[in-house]
Scaffold this active site. Structure first.
Site, PDB file in Angstrom:
ATOM      1  N   LEU A 498       0.821  -1.213   0.000  1.00  0.00           N
ATOM      2  CA  LEU A 498       0.000   0.000   0.000  1.00  0.00           C
ATOM      3  C   LEU A 498       0.853   1.260   0.000  1.00  0.00           C
ATOM      4  O   LEU A 498       0.421   2.315  -0.449  1.00  0.00           O
ATOM      5  CB  LEU A 498      -0.929   0.012   1.224  1.00  0.00           C
ATOM      6  CG  LEU A 498      -1.925  -1.159   1.335  1.00  0.00           C
ATOM      7  CD1 LEU A 498      -2.673  -1.072   2.640  1.00  0.00           C
ATOM      8  CD2 LEU A 498      -2.879  -1.168   0.169  1.00  0.00           C
ATOM      9  N   GLY A 499       2.047   1.170   0.525  1.00  0.00           N
ATOM     10  CA  GLY A 499       2.930   2.336   0.599  1.00  0.00           C
ATOM     11  C   GLY A 499       4.303   1.895   1.069  1.00  0.00           C
ATOM     12  O   GLY A 499       4.487   0.818   1.620  1.00  0.00           O
ATOM     13  N   GLY A 501       8.151   3.557   2.758  1.00  0.00           N
ATOM     14  CA  GLY A 501       8.867   4.678   3.338  1.00  0.00           C
ATOM     15  C   GLY A 501      10.314   4.349   3.562  1.00  0.00           C
ATOM     16  O   GLY A 501      10.845   3.347   3.089  1.00  0.00           O
ATOM     17  N   GLU A 502      10.988   5.239   4.326  1.00  0.00           N
ATOM     18  CA  GLU A 502      12.427   5.079   4.530  1.00  0.00           C
ATOM     19  C   GLU A 502      12.744   3.869   5.389  1.00  0.00           C
ATOM     20  O   GLU A 502      13.775   3.235   5.240  1.00  0.00           O
ATOM     21  CB  GLU A 502      12.991   6.347   5.168  1.00  0.00           C
ATOM     22  CG  GLU A 502      14.488   6.289   5.369  1.00  0.00           C
ATOM     23  CD  GLU A 502      15.042   7.588   5.915  1.00  0.00           C
ATOM     24  OE1 GLU A 502      16.216   7.599   6.283  1.00  0.00           O
ATOM     25  OE2 GLU A 502      14.299   8.578   5.980  1.00  0.00           O
ATOM     26  N   PHE A 503      11.835   3.516   6.329  1.00  0.00           N
ATOM     27  CA  PHE A 503      12.147   2.468   7.285  1.00  0.00           C
ATOM     28  C   PHE A 503      11.370   1.183   7.035  1.00  0.00           C
ATOM     29  O   PHE A 503      11.504   0.230   7.762  1.00  0.00           O
ATOM     30  CB  PHE A 503      11.867   2.960   8.705  1.00  0.00           C
ATOM     31  CG  PHE A 503      12.651   4.189   9.061  1.00  0.00           C
ATOM     32  CD1 PHE A 503      14.011   4.109   9.251  1.00  0.00           C
ATOM     33  CD2 PHE A 503      12.048   5.424   9.165  1.00  0.00           C
ATOM     34  CE1 PHE A 503      14.758   5.225   9.564  1.00  0.00           C
ATOM     35  CE2 PHE A 503      12.772   6.546   9.478  1.00  0.00           C
ATOM     36  CZ  PHE A 503      14.137   6.450   9.670  1.00  0.00           C
ATOM     37  N   LYS A 524       2.335  -2.608   9.002  1.00  0.00           N
ATOM     38  CA  LYS A 524       3.576  -1.857   8.820  1.00  0.00           C
ATOM     39  C   LYS A 524       4.740  -2.798   9.104  1.00  0.00           C
ATOM     40  O   LYS A 524       4.868  -3.319  10.207  1.00  0.00           O
ATOM     41  CB  LYS A 524       3.620  -0.655   9.746  1.00  0.00           C
ATOM     42  CG  LYS A 524       2.517   0.364   9.490  1.00  0.00           C
ATOM     43  CD  LYS A 524       2.614   1.558  10.440  1.00  0.00           C
ATOM     44  CE  LYS A 524       3.822   2.393  10.107  1.00  0.00           C
ATOM     45  NZ  LYS A 524       3.825   3.665  10.889  1.00  0.00           N
ATOM     46  N   ASP A 629       4.692  15.255  13.484  1.00  0.00           N
ATOM     47  CA  ASP A 629       4.694  15.008  12.034  1.00  0.00           C
ATOM     48  C   ASP A 629       3.273  15.085  11.487  1.00  0.00           C
ATOM     49  O   ASP A 629       2.893  14.303  10.620  1.00  0.00           O
ATOM     50  CB  ASP A 629       5.314  13.631  11.737  1.00  0.00           C
ATOM     51  CG  ASP A 629       5.720  13.494  10.272  1.00  0.00           C
ATOM     52  OD1 ASP A 629       5.644  14.509   9.551  1.00  0.00           O
ATOM     53  OD2 ASP A 629       6.094  12.400   9.857  1.00  0.00           O
ATOM     54  N   ASN A 634      -0.199  12.038   6.680  1.00  0.00           N
ATOM     55  CA  ASN A 634      -0.246  11.182   7.865  1.00  0.00           C
ATOM     56  C   ASN A 634      -1.636  11.140   8.482  1.00  0.00           C
ATOM     57  O   ASN A 634      -1.777  10.807   9.654  1.00  0.00           O
ATOM     58  CB  ASN A 634       0.780  11.652   8.901  1.00  0.00           C
ATOM     59  CG  ASN A 634       2.198  11.404   8.441  1.00  0.00           C
ATOM     60  OD1 ASN A 634       2.452  10.483   7.671  1.00  0.00           O
ATOM     61  ND2 ASN A 634       3.140  12.229   8.868  1.00  0.00           N
ATOM     62  N   ASP A 647       0.354   7.603  11.885  1.00  0.00           N
ATOM     63  CA  ASP A 647       1.816   7.699  11.732  1.00  0.00           C
ATOM     64  C   ASP A 647       2.455   8.441  12.895  1.00  0.00           C
ATOM     65  O   ASP A 647       2.720   9.633  12.833  1.00  0.00           O
ATOM     66  CB  ASP A 647       2.200   8.352  10.414  1.00  0.00           C
ATOM     67  CG  ASP A 647       3.596   7.890   9.973  1.00  0.00           C
ATOM     68  OD1 ASP A 647       4.438   7.683  10.865  1.00  0.00           O
ATOM     69  OD2 ASP A 647       3.813   7.731   8.774  1.00  0.00           O
TER      70      ASP A 647
END
Length: 877
Positions: A498-499, A501-503, A524, A629, A634, A647
Site C-alpha cells: 500500500l505504501g 517509506g524510509e524504514f 507496517k 509530524d 499522515n 503515523d
C-alpha cells in the site's frame, strides 16, 4: 594621509593650445623618472569649464585614487594633481588627464613615469617535466630601469656559467632526478631573484583512488574514480578490468577508456551476478598499478527462460506435475516460486504457486482436458511461460476390443479435435502474455490471483520457532505494554503493498481471528536490512503509544506481530492496524484535483476533514502526546470518510514540563515545523498547532505542496521575516483567519486544539445543508453490496449526492492500484479455508517483502504525491 593644499591665483594663462569649445589645458603632466620607493606627483590644469570632473588615466584605464587634489586657480580655471607616495614597478606607465564638456572628452598631453630600481621579472622560469637524461631549455627575462640587466642561472644550488644579458636561455643536457633552479637579475640598483622552479622526471602514475558506483540502471553499471599522482605527465587512458564470479568460469574482459572524464559505464552485465572491477591509468611512461577491487552485485531480473520438460501423471485422485529447474544464469535472480496457470474449456482458472519444481493436486478428475503452463518467478516478476501441456488419461487405461477398432479411431479423432481447439484457445490467449505473466482476463469479473499455503509446496522445510517479545532487546516496561497485543504471525497473510517509506513498507493483509473469521488489515513492516535493536525498539514504541489510543479520529492498534527470519538473531516487527479503505488524505485530495476522474469536494466536506483532525489532535494533546509530524499525508480516510490521525513514528510522550527537545539531528518535515522548532529544536503542543494550520492549508488547496517556490533551506529565513502561507484561492476569510492564527510567532498566542475544535465545529454546523445534527460525513459502499442506508425512499440531499459521487472516488482508485500494483504473491482469503500453516507464501518476509515491494509498480498519482513530499519529510514506517 595628510594632504597639503594650496591655492595659486594666476592672472596670466599658460600658452597652451585650445582644445575647442572654450576648453583649454593650461598645464600638462610631464615625464618623470624616479627611484623605486620615492614619491611622484603629476599635475594638470584646465580652463573654460565650471566645476569640471577631471579624471586621471593610466595606460588607458581610469584611476580611482584618494590622493587626487583639486585647486581653484580662478573663475572656470582648475588644477588637479595625482600623487603616489611610494612608487613601485607597477606604477610605471603612461598618464594623462581627461575632462568631459557637452558630451565631448578632452585630453591633456601624455607623460611617462619611469621607475628605477632593482630588476623585475617579466618571464620567470617555469616547472618542467621530462624523461631522465633528456635535454631541455629554461628561459628567464628581467628589465630595469636602469639598464642594462644581467642574468645568472643557479641549477641544483650550483652556479651555471657567467652572467649574461636579459633575456637568457639555459640549455640543460639532461638530469636523472628532480632538481631545483632559479635565476638572478642584476643592474645598477641591485639584485632580484626569480621564483624557484623544479625539473621533474616523468614516472609511472599511481593507482587510481575512490573507485565507486555512481549509477546502476538495469544491468548497466557506471563507475567513477579519481586519478592518483599522475607521475608529472598527463593521463591518456585508463584500463577497466571486470571480473565475474560464476560456477563455471572467471571472466576478465579489459576495457580501455579515454580520460577525462574519469567515468565509464559497464554494459551487458548479467542480472543477479557478483562482479568485481578495478582500474589502472596510463601516461607517457606506462600504466599505473591497479586500484583495489570494487565488489558489487547486479540487480535481479525476471527469468529469461521458461521451465522445460513439463510432464504430468493423472489418476482419479491426484494430478502430479513435474518440470525441470532453471539454470542459475536463466533464473537471473533468487527463485521465489513457480507459478502454474491452467485453463479448462477455454476459461482461465486461479493460478497456483509452488516452491519446488513439482506440484501435487487432489481431485484428478477435475483436471481432465485442462491445459497447464508454468513460469519461474523472482522478486522482480515472472518469466516466460512454458509450452502448454494438455492433461489426458493415459492410453494404457483405455482398452479397446479389436472388434471395435473403428470406435477407437473415432474417439481418437474426437479427442484430437478437442485438443486442437483447446490449443488454439491457449495460443490466442498466449499472445497476450507479457514479461511478468499472463495479462488476459476472463469476460466476467476480474480474475484474482491466489495461492496455496506454504506447507502445500514446502513440506520438507522445518517451521521456524514462533518469535516472542522475550527474544528482543527491549526494556521490560515496553515488553509488558505489548504482551497482550502480540499476534502470532501464523494468523497473518500479507497482500500487495500500500505504501513504502524510509524504514519499511505498509502492506494489505488478512488476519484470522480466534473465531476463524478473516479481516482485512494493514501491516507496517520494518525493512529487512534494519537489524539494529534500537530501530526495532523505536518501531515497537510507536505501537505502544497507539495501544492506549481510543478515539474515532485517531488510528487504533490491532496488535503487534514478530516475523522470525532464518539465520537472523532478531525478528522483524510488524504493526497491525485497521485497513483504511481510502488511503491517506493527501493522496485523496490530489485525486480530487489531478486524478483521471476528478471530483468536487464541497467546503462542508473539507471543513469536516479539518474538524476530524482537530478532534484527534485534541485527544492526543490530552494524553500528553506531541505528534511532531502532523500533515495530510499522515491522516487516513476510513470507509465512512472519517479522518484518523496516524503515523506516530516521530511522536513523543511528555513526562514532565510541556515541551520536548530534539536531542539529535534527524530528518524532519521542514515545511510543517513551527518557527521555534526550527530555531531551537523545541517541540510542544503549540508546535503541533502550527502543523495543523499547514494541514488546513493543504486541505483547502486540495493537496498542494506548502510554500511553493521556497526551498527547504530557505524556510527559516522566509518565516523569520514574517512571511506566511498565502490565502488559497476560493478560501473564505474566516477559515484563513483560523489557519493564520496557528502560525503566530509566539507559541502561547496560538489557539489550543480545544479552541480549534470549537471554532471548526461552529463553522461546520453553519455550512451544513440541512440539520446541524452530527452524522458521519459520508458512507461509501465500495463492496458492491447494493445495500440501502437510512430509512424510507426520498430524494437525495446534497450530502447524499456527494456520497454517491464519493462511491466513485474509491472504486476506480482502488481497482487501479490492484491492477497496477498487484503482486503475484498476494494472499487470498480462500487460503484460510483449506487450513494448515498460515505463513507467508514465500517464506521469510524480510528480503522477499522488501524486494517484491520495492520493485512493484505504483499508481502514477500516488508516485507524484510521494515525490512532492520526499524533499520535506521522512515517511516513518
Amino acid at each position: 594621509m595628510k594632504l597639503l593644499l594650496w591655492v595659486v591665483v594666476l592672472s596670466l594663462r599658460s600658452p597652451a593650445g585650445t582644445c575647442g569649445s572654450g576648453v583649454v589645458f593650461t598645464k600638462h603632466p610631464s615625464n618623470q623618472t624616479v627611484s623605486q620607493g620615492n614619491e611622484v606627483r603629476l599635475g594638470c590644469a584646465v580652463e573654460g569649464v565650471t566645476e569640471p570632473e577631471i579624471t586621471w588615466m593610466k595606460d588607458g584605464e581610469k584611476l580611482y585614487s584618494t590622493d587626487q587634489v583639486f585647486l581653484t586657480l580662478g573663475e572656470q580655471h582648475w588644477e588637479t594633481s595625482h600623487s603616489v607616495k611610494s612608487v613601485q614597478q607597477q606604477d610605471a606607465g603612461q598618464y594623462w588627464c581627461e575632462v568631459e564638456f557637452h558630451g565631448l572628452t578632452f585630453s591633456s598631453e601624455r607623460a611617462w613615469i619611469t621607475v628605477e630600481g632593482v630588476p623585475h621579472f617579466t618571464q620567470e622560469p617555469q616547472d618542467v617535466a621530462m624523461f631522465a637524461d633528456t635535454p631541455f631549455n629554461l628561459t628567464c627575462t628581467a628589465v630595469g630601469p636602469p639598464e642594462p640587466v644581467e642574468l645568472l642561472w643557479w641549477l641544483g644550488g650550483v652556479r651555471e656559467g657567467e652572467p649574461g644579458p636579459s633575456p637568457s636561455i639555459l640549455h640543460v643536457p639532461g638530469v636523472n632526478s628532480s632538481i631545483k633552479f632559479y635565476c638572478e637579475a642584476k643592474n645598477a640598483r641591485g639584485v632580484s631573484v626569480s621564483r624557484t622552479g623544479t625539473a621533474h622526471i616523468k614516472v609511472l602514475p599511481e593507482a587510481p583512488v575512490s573507485l565507486q558506483i555512481v549509477g546502476m540502471v538495469d544491468n548497466n553499471v557506471t563507475l567513477s574514480w579519481k586519478p592518483g599522482f599522475t607521475g608529472h605527465s598527463e593521463l591518456s587512458t585508463c584500463i577497466v578490468q571486470v571480473l565475474r564470479c560464476s560456477a563455471r568460469r572467471w571472466d576478465l574482459p579489459q576495457r580501455e577508456v579515454q580520460v577525462p572524464p574519469h567515468l565509464h559505464t559497464l554494459t551487458g552485465l548479467r542480472s543477479h551476478a557478483n562482479y568485481s572491477a578495478r582500474v589502472s591509468c596510463v601516461n607517457e611512461v606506462g600504466a599505473s598499478p591497479f586500484s583495489p577491487w570494487l565488489h558489487f552485485h547486479t540487480p535481479e531480473a525476471v527469468p529469461s527462460a521458461a521451465p522445460r520438460n513439463l510432464t504430468f501423471d493423472l489418476s482419479e485422485q491426484h494430478l502430479s506435475l513435474k518440470w525441470a529447474e532453471l539454470q542459475v544464469d536463466e533464473l537471473q535472480g533468487r527463485l521465489l516460486a513457480y507459478k502454474v496457470q491452467w485453463t479448462v474449456g477455454g476459461e482461465a482458472q486461479e493460478p497456483l504457486l509452488f516452491k519446488e519444481s513439482s506440484a501435487h493436486l487432489s481431485g484428478g478428475g477435475r483436471f481432465f482436458n485442462a491445459s497447464f503452463q508454468v513460469a519461474a518467478c523472482t522478486a522482480v516478476g515472472c518469466g516466460p511461460w512454458s509450452p502448454p501441456v494438455l492433461v489426458l488419461p493415459p492410453s494404457a487405461q483405455v482398452r479397446v476390443p479389436r472388434s471395435h477398432v473403428w470406435v477407437g479411431l473415432l474417439l481418437g479423432l474426437l479427442v484430437a479435435t478437442i485438443a486442437g481447439l483447446l490449443l488454439a484457445v491457449v495460443a490466442q490467449r498466449r499472445g497476450k502474455e507479457m514479461q511478468f505473466g499472463s495479462a488476459f482476463k476472463s469476460p466476467g469479473a476480474e480474475t484474482s490471483v491466489s495461492f496455496t499455503a506454504a506447507r502445500s509446496f514446502s513440506r520438507n522445510v522445518t517451521d521456524l520457532q514462533e518469535s516472542t517479545l522475550d527474544g528482543l532487546c527491549i526494556n521490560d516496561e515496553l515488553k509488558n505494554k505489548l504482551k497482550d497485543v502480540l499476534i502470532s504471525e501464523r494468523l497473518l497473510t500479507l497482500g500487495h503493498m500500500l505504501g513504502k517509506g524510509e524504514f519499511g513498507s505498509v502492506r494489505e493483509a488478512f488476519l484470522k481471528t480466534e473465531d476463524s473469521s478473516v479481516h482485512k488489515v494493514a501491516v507496517k513492516v520494518l525493512k529487512s536490512d534494519i537489524t539494529s535493536s534500537g530501530d526495532i525498539e523505536q518501531c515497537l514504541k510507536e505501537a505502544a503509544y497507539m495501544k492506549d489510543f481510543h478515539h474515532p479520529n485517531v488510528i487504533q492498534l490491532i496488535g503487534v506481530s514478530l516475523h522470525r527470519r532464518p539465520g537472523q538473531r532478531l525478528p522483524i516487527p510488524m504493526v497491525v492496524l485497521p485497513f483504511m479503505k481510502h488511503g491517506d488524505l493527501h493522496t485523496f485530495l490530489l485525486l480530487s484535483r489531478l486524478g483521471d476522474e476528478p471530483f468536487d469536494l464541497s467546503l462542508h466536506t473539507l471543513v469536516r476533514f479539518m474538524l476530524d483532525i482537530s478532534q484527534g489532535m485534541e485527544y492526543l494533546s490530552s494524553k500528553n502526546i506531541i505528534h511532531r509530524d502532523l500533515a495530510a499525508r499522515n491522516c487516513m480516510l476510513n470507509e465512512d470518510m472519517t479522518v484518523c490521525v496516524a503515523d506516530f513514528g516521530l511522536s513523543k510522550k511528555i513526562y514532565s514540563g510541556d515541551y520536548y527537545r530534539q536531542g539529535s539531528v534527524s530528518k524532519l518535515p521542514v515545511k510543517w515545523i513551527a518557527l521555534e522548532s526550527l530555531a531551537d529544536n523545541v517541540y510542544t503542543t503549540q508546535s503541533d498547532v502550527w502543523a495543523f494550520g499547514v494541514t488546513m492549508w493543504e486541505i483547502m488547496t486540495r493537496g498542494q505542496t506548502p510554500y511553493p517556490g521556497v526551498e527547504n533551506s530557505e524556510i527559516y529565513e522566509f518565516l523569520i521575516k514574517g512571511e506566511r502561507l498565502k490565502k488559497p484561492a476560493d478560501c473564505r476569510d474566516d477559515i484563513y483567519e483560523i489557519m493564520h492564527s496557528c502560525w503566530s510567532p509566539v507559541p502561547k498566542c496560538r489557539p489550543s486544539f480545544q479552541q480549534l475544535v470549537s471554532q471548526l465545529d461552529t463553522l461546520w454546523v453553519s455550512l451544513s445543508p440541512a440539520s446541524p445534527q452530527k452524522e458521519p460525513l459520508l458512507y461509501v459502499n465500495l463492496e458492491g453490496d447494493g445495500g440501502e442506508h437510512g430509512g424510507g425512499a426520498r430524494a437525495p440531499g446534497p450530502e447524499e449526492a456527494a456520497a454517491a459521487a464519493a462511491s466513485n472516488w474509491g472504486v476506480p482508485w482502488q481497482r487501479q492500484v490492484e491492477h497496477e500494483e498487484k503482486d503475484w504473491l498476494i494472499g487470498s482469503v480462500a487460503a484460510f479455508a483449506i487450513g494448515g500453516d498460515y505463513r507467508y507464501i514465500i517464506g521469510p518476509c524480510g528480503a522477499s517483502e522488501e524486494e517484491a515491494g520495492g520493485r512493484g509498480s505504483t499508481d502514477t498519482l500516488q508516485e507524484e504525491a510521494r515525490d512532492e513530499d520526499d524533499d520535506d519529510v521522512v515517511i516513518n514506517v
